[in-house]
Design a protein around this motif. Sequence first.
Motif, PDB file in Angstrom:
ATOM      1  N   PRO A 110       0.832  -1.212   0.000  1.00 20.34           N
ATOM      2  CA  PRO A 110       0.000   0.000   0.000  1.00 20.34           C
ATOM      3  C   PRO A 110       0.861   1.255   0.000  1.00 20.34           C
ATOM      4  O   PRO A 110       1.807   1.367   0.781  1.00 20.34           O
ATOM      5  CB  PRO A 110      -0.805  -0.134   1.298  1.00 20.34           C
ATOM      6  N   GLU A 111       0.516   2.181  -0.894  1.00 18.80           N
ATOM      7  CA  GLU A 111       1.349   3.374  -1.041  1.00 18.80           C
ATOM      8  C   GLU A 111       0.706   4.616  -0.429  1.00 18.80           C
ATOM      9  O   GLU A 111       1.376   5.415   0.220  1.00 18.80           O
ATOM     10  CB  GLU A 111       1.629   3.621  -2.524  1.00 18.80           C
ATOM     11  N   THR A 112      -0.586   4.799  -0.636  1.00 20.18           N
ATOM     12  CA  THR A 112      -1.243   6.015  -0.171  1.00 20.18           C
ATOM     13  C   THR A 112      -1.707   5.860   1.270  1.00 20.18           C
ATOM     14  O   THR A 112      -1.877   4.737   1.775  1.00 20.18           O
ATOM     15  CB  THR A 112      -2.449   6.348  -1.050  1.00 20.18           C
ATOM     16  N   LEU A 113      -1.930   6.992   1.919  1.00 20.30           N
ATOM     17  CA  LEU A 113      -2.429   6.974   3.288  1.00 20.30           C
ATOM     18  C   LEU A 113      -3.806   6.314   3.353  1.00 20.30           C
ATOM     19  O   LEU A 113      -4.101   5.576   4.299  1.00 20.30           O
ATOM     20  CB  LEU A 113      -2.503   8.402   3.826  1.00 20.30           C
ATOM     21  N   ALA A 114      -4.630   6.552   2.337  1.00 25.91           N
ATOM     22  CA  ALA A 114      -5.973   5.953   2.305  1.00 25.91           C
ATOM     23  C   ALA A 114      -5.878   4.436   2.247  1.00 25.91           C
ATOM     24  O   ALA A 114      -6.600   3.729   2.969  1.00 25.91           O
ATOM     25  CB  ALA A 114      -6.755   6.483   1.113  1.00 25.91           C
ATOM     26  N   GLN A 115      -4.998   3.913   1.379  1.00 22.41           N
ATOM     27  CA  GLN A 115      -4.810   2.469   1.290  1.00 22.41           C
ATOM     28  C   GLN A 115      -4.373   1.886   2.636  1.00 22.41           C
ATOM     29  O   GLN A 115      -4.904   0.862   3.088  1.00 22.41           O
ATOM     30  CB  GLN A 115      -3.753   2.127   0.235  1.00 22.41           C
ATOM     31  N   LYS A 116      -3.394   2.523   3.243  1.00 21.69           N
ATOM     32  CA  LYS A 116      -2.869   2.022   4.514  1.00 21.69           C
ATOM     33  C   LYS A 116      -3.935   2.076   5.605  1.00 21.69           C
ATOM     34  O   LYS A 116      -4.071   1.134   6.402  1.00 21.69           O
ATOM     35  CB  LYS A 116      -1.645   2.833   4.924  1.00 21.69           C
ATOM     36  N   THR A 117      -4.698   3.162   5.641  1.00 22.06           N
ATOM     37  CA  THR A 117      -5.722   3.325   6.674  1.00 22.06           C
ATOM     38  C   THR A 117      -6.833   2.295   6.526  1.00 22.06           C
ATOM     39  O   THR A 117      -7.254   1.659   7.508  1.00 22.06           O
ATOM     40  CB  THR A 117      -6.326   4.742   6.608  1.00 22.06           C
ATOM     41  N   ILE A 118      -7.308   2.106   5.296  1.00 23.02           N
ATOM     42  CA  ILE A 118      -8.389   1.142   5.058  1.00 23.02           C
ATOM     43  C   ILE A 118      -7.905  -0.269   5.339  1.00 23.02           C
ATOM     44  O   ILE A 118      -8.615  -1.076   5.951  1.00 23.02           O
ATOM     45  CB  ILE A 118      -8.919   1.266   3.617  1.00 23.02           C
ATOM     46  N   SER A 119      -6.679  -0.604   4.918  1.00 22.39           N
ATOM     47  CA  SER A 119      -6.136  -1.940   5.162  1.00 22.39           C
ATOM     48  C   SER A 119      -6.029  -2.212   6.658  1.00 22.39           C
ATOM     49  O   SER A 119      -6.376  -3.299   7.137  1.00 22.39           O
ATOM     50  CB  SER A 119      -4.764  -2.083   4.499  1.00 22.39           C
ATOM     51  N   LEU A 120      -5.542  -1.209   7.405  1.00 27.13           N
ATOM     52  CA  LEU A 120      -5.431  -1.358   8.860  1.00 27.13           C
ATOM     53  C   LEU A 120      -6.806  -1.532   9.486  1.00 27.13           C
ATOM     54  O   LEU A 120      -6.994  -2.390  10.367  1.00 27.13           O
ATOM     55  CB  LEU A 120      -4.732  -0.140   9.451  1.00 27.13           C
ATOM     56  N   ALA A 121      -7.783  -0.749   9.036  1.00 25.00           N
ATOM     57  CA  ALA A 121      -9.142  -0.845   9.585  1.00 25.00           C
ATOM     58  C   ALA A 121      -9.754  -2.212   9.317  1.00 25.00           C
ATOM     59  O   ALA A 121     -10.404  -2.796  10.195  1.00 25.00           O
ATOM     60  CB  ALA A 121     -10.019   0.256   8.993  1.00 25.00           C
ATOM     61  N   VAL A 122      -9.542  -2.736   8.106  1.00 25.45           N
ATOM     62  CA  VAL A 122     -10.078  -4.064   7.767  1.00 25.45           C
ATOM     63  C   VAL A 122      -9.431  -5.133   8.633  1.00 25.45           C
ATOM     64  O   VAL A 122     -10.099  -6.033   9.154  1.00 25.45           O
ATOM     65  CB  VAL A 122      -9.865  -4.363   6.266  1.00 25.45           C
TER      66      VAL A 122
END
Length: 229
Positions: free
Chosen positions: A120-132
């Motif tokens: 994951p490169e973007t903050l959105a990708q990282k945040t959503i992945s962490l939340a999931v």
Amino acid sequence: MLERIFMTGDGLDALRIALALLSLIAAIAYQVIERAAPSLLRTGLKTAAIGLLVPLPLLAVGIGPALPLLLLSAAFLFSALGDFFLAMKGDARNFPRGLVAFLVSHLFYIAVMVPIASAPETLAQKTISLAVGLGAMALYFTLAPTLGRMKLPVGTYLVVILVMALSALAIPEGAPLLGLGAVLFVISDSVIAFDKFKSPVPARGLIVWITYYVGQALMALSLLALLMP
């Protein structure tokens, strides 16, 4: 996206469009009778909703790479098989059978996506992945006291579907629809698990089917578009 899938000019576009429309019609029709007693019609519609997508990757072999398309077709096939088992009532063994079928489906999805995924490169990708990931862990520990003999199977399934979702979220070219589809798939299965092992979920049937079908459809369209240059 839709042009790449349904307007290839190879003479099979009408068939592709017909399969997609029939899949949508079957999904809507199933939702209409979802609360009805088990029947051949109810089982057939539920199975056909994703089952009609099975030929789509096969029709693209020759346009895109054969192996990923065959794996994607297998993912749809085992999802339809899982739907078939879950639609059958009166036999307690059908739930674990459905669980296994969907687990295999996720493994095929993973086999398609991992080779084209990246960190994951973007903050959105990282945040959503962490939340999931955190959501999956919270769900498992919430259900664990009531799972009994199903603790290991459900835990294994949860890990596999989590890997599937994280793989989808790690494909920048597929964003945002691929990641959204995978997350909706996770939500659908989470509602099923919570309803079955913890407490009843209001409007369970509506929530589960809409998130499941829309999730699968978004994943199907996104991955086909990625695999059909």
